[in-house]
Every structure is written in structure tokens, then in C-alpha cells.
Design a protein around this motif. Structure first.
Motif, PDB file in Angstrom:
ATOM      1  N   ASP A 264       0.848  -1.187   0.000  1.00 57.07           N
ATOM      2  CA  ASP A 264       0.000   0.000   0.000  1.00 57.07           C
ATOM      3  C   ASP A 264       0.883   1.234   0.000  1.00 57.07           C
ATOM      4  O   ASP A 264       1.864   1.309   0.739  1.00 57.07           O
ATOM      5  CB  ASP A 264      -0.900   0.013   1.240  1.00 57.07           C
ATOM      6  N   ALA A 265       0.528   2.208  -0.826  1.00 60.07           N
ATOM      7  CA  ALA A 265       1.299   3.449  -0.904  1.00 60.07           C
ATOM      8  C   ALA A 265       1.220   4.223   0.410  1.00 60.07           C
ATOM      9  O   ALA A 265       0.213   4.166   1.124  1.00 60.07           O
ATOM     10  CB  ALA A 265       0.776   4.311  -2.043  1.00 60.07           C
ATOM     11  N   ILE A 266       2.287   4.952   0.729  1.00 57.39           N
ATOM     12  CA  ILE A 266       2.374   5.766   1.939  1.00 57.39           C
ATOM     13  C   ILE A 266       2.442   7.233   1.530  1.00 57.39           C
ATOM     14  O   ILE A 266       3.208   7.595   0.626  1.00 57.39           O
ATOM     15  CB  ILE A 266       3.623   5.396   2.765  1.00 57.39           C
ATOM     16  N   VAL A 267       1.652   8.083   2.163  1.00 58.02           N
ATOM     17  CA  VAL A 267       1.675   9.514   1.863  1.00 58.02           C
ATOM     18  C   VAL A 267       3.092  10.051   2.022  1.00 58.02           C
ATOM     19  O   VAL A 267       3.788   9.740   3.003  1.00 58.02           O
ATOM     20  CB  VAL A 267       0.694  10.273   2.777  1.00 58.02           C
ATOM     21  N   ALA A 341      -2.904  12.163 -10.671  1.00 57.07           N
ATOM     22  CA  ALA A 341      -3.221  10.768 -11.002  1.00 57.07           C
ATOM     23  C   ALA A 341      -3.768  10.009  -9.800  1.00 57.07           C
ATOM     24  O   ALA A 341      -3.199  10.046  -8.709  1.00 57.07           O
ATOM     25  CB  ALA A 341      -1.979  10.074 -11.553  1.00 57.07           C
ATOM     26  N   ILE A 342      -4.854   9.292 -10.025  1.00 60.62           N
ATOM     27  CA  ILE A 342      -5.525   8.508  -8.993  1.00 60.62           C
ATOM     28  C   ILE A 342      -5.293   7.033  -9.274  1.00 60.62           C
ATOM     29  O   ILE A 342      -5.442   6.576 -10.417  1.00 60.62           O
ATOM     30  CB  ILE A 342      -7.042   8.784  -9.007  1.00 60.62           C
ATOM     31  N   HIS A 343      -4.934   6.246  -8.236  1.00 60.41           N
ATOM     32  CA  HIS A 343      -4.832   4.804  -8.469  1.00 60.41           C
ATOM     33  C   HIS A 343      -5.645   3.982  -7.479  1.00 60.41           C
ATOM     34  O   HIS A 343      -5.892   4.385  -6.346  1.00 60.41           O
ATOM     35  CB  HIS A 343      -3.359   4.348  -8.528  1.00 60.41           C
ATOM     36  N   GLN A 344      -6.064   2.819  -7.980  1.00 58.06           N
ATOM     37  CA  GLN A 344      -6.707   1.790  -7.181  1.00 58.06           C
ATOM     38  C   GLN A 344      -5.609   0.984  -6.490  1.00 58.06           C
ATOM     39  O   GLN A 344      -4.731   0.436  -7.153  1.00 58.06           O
ATOM     40  CB  GLN A 344      -7.515   0.874  -8.110  1.00 58.06           C
ATOM     41  N   PRO A 345      -5.595   0.898  -5.156  1.00 53.85           N
ATOM     42  CA  PRO A 345      -4.554   0.118  -4.485  1.00 53.85           C
ATOM     43  C   PRO A 345      -4.541  -1.334  -4.972  1.00 53.85           C
ATOM     44  O   PRO A 345      -5.583  -1.988  -5.020  1.00 53.85           O
ATOM     45  CB  PRO A 345      -4.943   0.207  -3.006  1.00 53.85           C
TER      46      PRO A 345
END
Length: 358
Positions: A264-267, A341-345
């Protein structure tokens, strides 16, 4: 709703639906974003991904999200009480005491969902600011903007609101093009389940066709196995025959990036996006648990970044080094080097379909 393949032919698939391309320019100038996470991102280590996931589970309602410090590269975990802060420090991360927990910020987003669900808006959690960050694109009318500002004002400093250029649209992204139903798309990552091989792409791509090929009107290379859109934005295509499908992402410079894990991406972290329209672009993760209100329905639990993208980039790969992070969904466009850009995890999708990157 929280964060809870390359066949030569199709690595990151970019869908270029004639009905969804990049929207028109915004009516009105964009407003600056005061988020402390704006700016160049930092690289997340495998240990930080693992620690972030572990602390999120352990802290529960005492947690308020996490981010990477752009100056030091440290993992910072926001918490709401001193005991939780002590536990974070004992784990090796840095603790920050804040007013609002993730549960409280999610409740704020619940108010927005019920009172301000306006096409052309998005909102998500920025843990570095301990706020819900709301964006409204150029398609939002003056009347709707007044309604949004009124709802935001009722939520006080738990939210911040800014206008962004462009129009939130589903896009097509990835590496190598694939075609289905008269549309062009891209695949994000090759995945496997036992000896079966598949590729992941955007759900708004797989909703449009069952059969997929490497060229318009070409021989079939795969068939739709699963699809989810709206609410989510992911799809799974099973390769037919005996494909050459290495687990890499096309870098559009003659090279490729091997993908060996998912997280999962981290801010605050840096990432790259591979898309057949804009190639490889770089950006920073700015918000998680993001809701995007597309014109044909909302998607939830997404990740917002500053990577540039354009029509034809939907379904593409968001990644950092060998780590798969997400499947490109859409954006409101790009100004200079600053995108949305928006991504689906991707970890959610791997779990839903019982597949793995390789």
C-alpha cells in the motif's frame, strides 16, 4: 472502504475510450495546496511498508494515518494519545500526536458523501495535515461550489478545499496497448494463480469488453475474468494460449522494471506511473482513502498522487522500484509537471482475486 503483464503486447494497458478522454480545461484557476506532503517524495523501504501495515492494524482507532518525512525519510505515524505514541516510538517509527483519528476523519468523509456528493469532486485523508483534503475540478458549477464550500465550512479545520484545473475523468494508462470492444487500454501488472496467468487493468476498461487483443481487430490474447466499477476500479483478464508474460513494467525507454512485491502506498513517498500515452512520469503520494466522484459513479478507497497522466493512461501501473502500488484510474489532468493521477490500491485487488505478482 479504507486502505483495508507484460505480454509483449500488454504490460500496462491504456484504455482510450472515445467516450472518456481527458476533459476540458478548468473554469477558474487552480488554488495552491498547503499540504506539508507537497514536493518531491522520498523512497519507501520494504521495512517501512511492513511497519506501516503492522502499526495500522495494531493502533486501530488510536491511529490517524502515516506519512514519510520529506526531509529525513522517516516513517511518521499520527496518533491520538501518549500511550499510542510510545508504542510507535518503540517500534522504530516517529510518533506525532494529533487531534483527529482516522475514524474521525472517515466520519468527516461520511458527511461529504451524504451532503456533497458532486460529480467533479474528490476527497481523501492527508495524515500529514490531519485533515480531509477536498478537490473540486473545473466542471463543478458555481452553485455546486457554493454548496460544497458551505458543507466544508460546517466541518471546520478538519477539511481543506481547493479548486483544481481540468476535469476528473477515467483515463487509460499503462505500458503496452490492448484492445477490446472497440476501445484501447493498457495492463498494469502480470499476475498468477497457480499456473494460470492474468493481467490487471482498470475496471472501467474491463466493463467495456470480454475479449482482449494486442491490436484493434487482432487475435484474442485474453478474456475477462473479473471486473468491478464503479465503487472500485479494477479488472482481471486471463491470458489465452501460452503467452510470454514476464512480471515487468514497461519503462518506455527500451527497459523494464521487474516487479517482485506489492504494498500500500504511503503519503509522502515517491512513485512512478507507466502509461502508453504519457510514458513514465513521477510523482508523490498526497492522500489515501480517496473518494473520486466521476460523472458515471464514485470510486472509494483510492490513492491521490501528483504524477502526470492523460487520456489513454487508464489501467496502467503505479509502482516504486520493484514494488507494485496501484492501477491507474483517472485524473483531472496535468499542469506542467504537477498532475493528479488517482490509483486503485493493488493489494486489495490481489486479495479479491487470489492472485500474486511475480
Amino acid at each position: 472502504m479504507s486502505r483495508t503483464l507484460r505480454a509483449r503486447i500488454c504490460l500496462s494497458v491504456l484504455l482510450t475510450l472515445t467516450v472518456v478522454g481527458l476533459g476540458p480545461g478548468a473554469a477558474g484557476a487552480a488554488e495552491p495546496d498547503p499540504s506539508p506532503t507537497r514536493g518531491p517524495g522520498v523512497t519507501a523501504s520494504p521495512g517501512q511498508y511492513a511497519l506501516d501495515s503492522r502499526l495500522e492494524r495494531a493502533l486501530g482507532d488510536r491511529g490517524a494515518g502515516s506519512y514519510l518525512d520529506s526531509a529525513t525519510g522517516e516513517l511518521v505515524v499520527a496518533v491520538t494519545d501518549p500511550a499510542a505514541a510510545a508504542a510507535v516510538r518503540a517500534s522504530g517509527a516517529r510518533a506525532e500526536l494529533v487531534e483527529r483519528s482516522t475514524a474521525r476523519l472517515e466520519a468527516v468523509m461520511g458527511v461529504l458523501e451524504s451532503r456533497a456528493k458532486i460529480p467533479g469532486t474528490s476527497w481523501g485523508i492527508d495524515p500529514a495535515a490531519n485533515q480531509v483534503a477536498i478537490e473540486a475540478d473545473g466542471s463543478v458549477s458555481a452553485r455546486s461550489m457554493a454548496r460544497l464550500r458551505s458543507v466544508a465550512a460546517s466541518l471546520g479545520d478538519a477539511v481543506r478545499l481547493r479548486r483544481v484545473p481540468g476535469t476528473f475523468t477515467k483515463e487509460v494508462a499503462g505500458g503496452d496497448a490492448v484492445h477490446g470492444g472497440g476501445f484501447r487500454c493498457s495492463a498494469a501488472f502480470n499476475v498468477s494463480r497457480g499456473t494460470d496467468l492474468f493481467f490487471l487493468t482498470a475496471g472501467h476498461c474491463t466493463q467495456s469488453a470480454v475479449s482482449w487483443s494486442a491490436s484493434s481487430g487482432g487475435a484474442e490474447i485474453g478474456t475477462r475474468e473479473g471486473s468491478s466499477f464503479p465503487t472500485d476500479d479494477y479488472g482481471l483478464v486471463r491470458y489465452t494460449g501460452t503467452p510470454e508474460a514476464p512480471g515487468t513494467v514497461n519503462l518506455h525507454d527500451g527497459g523494464s522494471q521487474d516487479i517482485t512485491s506489492a504494498a500500500d502506498a504511503i503519503v509522502g513517498q515517491a512513485l512512478r506511473k507507466s502509461g502508453s500515452t504519457t510514458g513514465v512520469t513521477s510523482g508523490t503520494v498526497t492522500a489515501v482513502d480517496v473518494t473520486v466522484n466521476y460523472s458515471d459513479g464514485p470510486v472509494y478507497g483510492m490513492v491521490r498522487t501528483t504524477a502526470c497522466s492523460a487520456g489513454g493512461d487508464s489501467g496502467g501501473a503505479h509502482f516504486s522500484g520493484p514494488t507494485a502500488l496501484g492501477i491507474h484510474s483517472g485524473s483531472s489532468g496535468c499542469t506542467g509537471t504537477n498532475g493528479s493521477a488517482i490509483h486503485q490500491p493493488v493489494r486489495e485487488v490481489l486479495g479479491v482475486y487470489g492472485v500474486a505478482v511475480y
